[in-house]
Design an enzyme around this catalytic site. Structure first.
Site, PDB file in Angstrom:
ATOM      1  N   LYS A  26      13.838  12.828  -4.484  1.00 23.40           N
ATOM      2  CA  LYS A  26      13.652  11.647  -5.348  1.00 23.40           C
ATOM      3  C   LYS A  26      14.615  10.545  -4.923  1.00 23.40           C
ATOM      4  O   LYS A  26      14.253   9.364  -4.872  1.00 23.40           O
ATOM      5  CB  LYS A  26      13.929  12.056  -6.799  1.00 23.40           C
ATOM      6  CG  LYS A  26      13.491  11.029  -7.807  1.00 23.40           C
ATOM      7  CD  LYS A  26      12.003  11.123  -8.029  1.00 23.40           C
ATOM      8  CE  LYS A  26      11.582  10.278  -9.201  1.00 23.40           C
ATOM      9  NZ  LYS A  26      10.252  10.613  -9.658  1.00 23.40           N
ATOM     10  N   TYR A  48      41.347   0.643   0.612  1.00 23.11           N
ATOM     11  CA  TYR A  48      42.065   1.507  -0.316  1.00 23.11           C
ATOM     12  C   TYR A  48      43.362   0.808  -0.717  1.00 23.11           C
ATOM     13  O   TYR A  48      43.367  -0.380  -0.987  1.00 23.11           O
ATOM     14  CB  TYR A  48      42.259   2.900   0.314  1.00 23.11           C
ATOM     15  CG  TYR A  48      42.580   3.947  -0.715  1.00 23.11           C
ATOM     16  CD1 TYR A  48      41.718   4.164  -1.786  1.00 23.11           C
ATOM     17  CD2 TYR A  48      43.746   4.692  -0.651  1.00 23.11           C
ATOM     18  CE1 TYR A  48      42.003   5.097  -2.760  1.00 23.11           C
ATOM     19  CE2 TYR A  48      44.045   5.638  -1.623  1.00 23.11           C
ATOM     20  CZ  TYR A  48      43.174   5.835  -2.680  1.00 23.11           C
ATOM     21  OH  TYR A  48      43.470   6.745  -3.648  1.00 23.11           O
TER      22      TYR A  48
END
Length: 751
Positions: A96, A41
């Protein structure tokens, strides 16, 4: 026909445990120290941000964009369930996403958009474009799906693919290439009839036309009959594009003399009489879900020359989208494609067709419990063919490169193919294969501990999953009460409960047991107690007399106790060359550790026996065995009398002339790590070992439990090998699912 029954309770439990939903996000970089966080970060993250702002292409280098696909729906056409809304479609979209990961190692995330407004839907997807490398649209009703896909393709610079349309079309095309190959016909000559003018149907006929089928030879039908030029009722622009000049008005008329029938409509739409009226060697793709337009049996009753495919896994030639979309996206992502174009789809179809014409690897035949070879009942590869991952994406990538869809062409295709081979987790296909074999075996499985709720749940799952008959040893009223508590009260009628009080074979069992044990200090009273009151002994006696095909036990007692009891009935000790082989599944690798059950302190002859048993188990599970005899020394250094037997065991195998790779003694890193192995060019192993034979049972047990607790490995076993009956002993901490896995291994006679 499939016997696989999934109960609502089972389905809900699967989606709820161990945590709600079907996937989680995991970090791929270290996140432990302050420095790690500073790089991940602020301030470290600023550097790639600026690089991407200056050159957007570098997003594929510094972020997960290049391997991230969004599965997007508004839930207006969920499976066969209709308009369930955005939230109602989330379980399907999650499903999926995990298929993308399982079959092609594509990271995927589901996004459900709560709108039926086409403009709002398109705007939302377009705005998310920077996040993803590709968009998979799913379960959106026609005709909106056509509009949405067309617009997004024009407005976005990443692949947009509506799987309900093109996924079905690609697999259908692959099957048709081979069906026409078998019947000696050409695509430009055949008369094709399509029934069902929704998303999938239109996409199928469009793809076939782009592959050479002639417009005038293709008759499209919907619920109102043939789509002919001049028809006004129930028309739209997508249907109009396929209207032909014809006097035919009904499906029945259209089928006369037809070469090919494609169905994406409803059960029973095609009659035997229609099939009878078709041309020679008719090709019938009856793809309606869940039941085909006509079953293969009905079609073959009237036409033995018919080549039939359906959408179902319990018939040959399954048109299954999972053969297409994962590999299409894999190939497209790997060239940073701008789109998935027709040429890429056609390349995918041709690659699938070519694969079906090749010899089928042993592990696929093993998985399906039958030999598969190219012909009328095998025109499409099976979803669990391990070659799909390294054969289909390169064909797709090459077509993308040839047509200018690639931002980053692949320079070395051989290296690319190799990288794809190593991408996939082999453990998944191994376990799938074992499940398929167990289903084919239909073994009567004896569950010895019918007083344990986990065992009862496993027995119910075994039977309802279509593996065979579950025989539970216990008391009927106790079994019923425990199933009631588990919410499976209705299953009590399905299971067969067996015990000493209700069997007619007890005297036979006792006679057999007395003959085995009379010279080991057991009298008639002892024999009665063992046969009538010890469920492990009783179950083993059932198995020994062929009153069951396999036995699962060990969930309620320590394995040493259970093994001792089984030894009353079977020869399952060190002298009879029995061994316990534990499979560790971790980060896409499978390694067997031996012996975790039988031999306390094996000598070199025992170690050689153990290696042979383990090699047999590995082969039975579809792996080519590579055995390492492991110790704390490598090839004689440091010198130790403790390592001496590990040094001698390979020489014993030399003398036996076995037909698998083995080497030793060596440390674990030399056995498993290719780089460490390279320091010993004389080693007989051609790659990292997958079987570790360790010096003693305590070291085997410590290794397995350490990997389980610290490494998070999945443990299967110990698999009992070298015993006359198919017996598997669970650990006492097994879950219902672990017990089911052991039953499946017993059904396949692994060991």
């Amino acid at each position: 026909m499939s016997k696989n029954k999934v109960t609502p309770e089972e389905a809900l439990a699967f989606h709820m445990e161990p945590t709600p939903g079907k996937f989680e996000i995991a970090a791929t970089v270290p996140m432990t120290t302050q420095r790690d966080l500073s790089l991940a970060y602020s301030p470290g993250v600023a550097v790639p941000c600026e690089a991407i702002a200056a050159n957007p292409e570098t997003a594929y280098d510094y972020t997960n964009k290049g391997n991230l696909v969004a599965v997007i729906s508004n839930g207006t056409a969920v499976l066969g369930l209709g308009n369930l809304g955005a939230l109602g479609s989330k379980p399907v979209m999650e499903g999926k996403a995990v298929l993308f990961k399982r079959f092609a190692d594509v990271n995927s995330i589901d996004i459900e958009l709560d709108t039926e407004d086409t403009d709002a839907f398109c705007q939302a997807v377009k705005l998310m474009g920077p996040t993803f490398g590709g968009i998979n649209l799913e379960d959106i009703k026609a005709p909106e799906c056509f509009i949405i896909e067309q617009r997004l393709k024009e407005e976005m610079d990443i692949p947009v693919f509506h799987d309900d349309q093109h996924g079905t079309a690609v697999i259908c095309a692959a099957g048709l290439i081979n069906a026409l190959h078998i019947s000696g016909k050409k695509i430009e000559d055949v008369k094709i009839v399509l029934n069902g003018a929704g998303a999938a149907g239109i996409a199928c006929i469009e793809l076939l036309k782009s592959m050479g089928a002639r417009h005038e030879n293709c008759i499209v039908c919907d619920t109102k009959g043939v789509i002919y030029q001049g028809r006004t009722e129930g028309m739209n622009q997508w249907k109009s594009a396929h209207a032909v000049s014809t006097d035919l008005r009904s499906l029945e008329e259209a089928m006369i003399g037809a070469d090919v029938f494609l169905g994406v409509s409803v059960k029973g739409a095609v009659t035997p009489a229609m099939v009878q009226s078709m041309g020679d060697n008719p090709v019938i793709f009856a793809m309606a879900n869940p039941d085909p337009e006509i079953t293969p049996e009905e079609a073959h009753d009237v036409r033995v020359d018919a080549i039939v495919a359906t959408g179902r896994s319990d018939y040959p030639n399954q048109v299954n989208n999972v053969l297409g979309f994962p590999y299409l996206f894999r190939g497209a992502l790997d060239i940073n494609a701008r789109a998935i174009n027709d040429e890429m789809k056609i390349a995918c179809a041709h690659a699938l067709a070519a694969l079906a014409r090749e010899d089928v690897p042993d592990e696929v035949a093993l998985a399906y419990g039958k030999t598969l070879s190219f012909g009328r009942d095998y025109i499409i590869p099976t979803p669990f063919d391990p070659r799909l991952i390294h054969r289909i994406p390169p064909a797709v990538a090459k077509a993308g490169m040839d047509t200018g869809a690639a931002r980053r062409p692949i320079i070395d295709m051989d290296a690319y193919e190799l990288s794809l081979k190593s991408r996939m987790d082999p453990t998944a296909s191994i376990l799938t294969g074992i499940n398929a074999r167990a289903r084919a075996a239909q073994a009567r499985m004896i569950f010895a501990e019918g007083d344990d709720p986990r065992v009862l749940r496993a027995a119910v799952m075994y039977q309802r999953s279509g593996f065979g008959k579950a025989l539970v040893v216990g008391r009927a009223e106790d079994v019923k009460a425990k199933l009631d508590v588990a919410g499976l009260g209705d299953a009590a009628r399905e299971l067969e409960v067996v015990n000493a009080a209700n069997t007619s074979h007890l005297e036979t069992y006792k006679t057999y047991l007395y003959d085995r044990l009379k010279r080991r200090g057991f009298d008639a009273q002892d024999i009665h107690r063992l046969a009538a009151r010890d469920r492990h002994v009783f179950s083993a006696l059932m198995l020994a007399h062929g009153h069951g095909d396999g036995l699962v036990t060990g969930a309620t007692r320590k394995s040493a106790h259970v093994l001792d009891r089984i030894n009353h009935v079977f020869d399952a000790d060190a002298n009879s060359k029995a061994a316990g082989i534990t499979a560790l599944l971790h980060k896409g690798r499978i390694v067997f550790i031996t012996d975790t059950l039988v031999h306390e302190w094996p000598d070199e002859e025992n170690l050689a026996d153990i290696a042979e048993q383990a090699a047999g188990v590995a082969r039975n599970m579809g792996l080519e065995p590579r055995v390492a005899f492991v110790s704390f020394s490598t090839f004689g250094y440091p010198v130790s009398e403790r390592a001496e037997k590990m040094h001698q065991a390979p020489a014993v195998l030399d003398a036996r002339g076995v037909d698998f790779e083995y080497e030793g003694e060596m440390t674990v890193d030399v056995a498993l790590n290719a780089q460490a192995q390279a320091a010993y060019p004389f080693s007989r192993l051609t790659g990292p070992a997958n079987i570790l034979v360790v010096p003693a049972r305590h070291s085997a047990s410590i290794s397995v439990k350490l990997m389980q607790e610290m490494g998070g490995a999945t443990v299967i076993g110990p698999i009992l090998s070298g015993v006359d009956g198919s017996i598997q002993i669970c650990s006492s901490v097994s879950s219902a699912n672990d017990i089911l896995n052991m039953a499946v291994l017993a059904a396949c006679k692994v060991g």
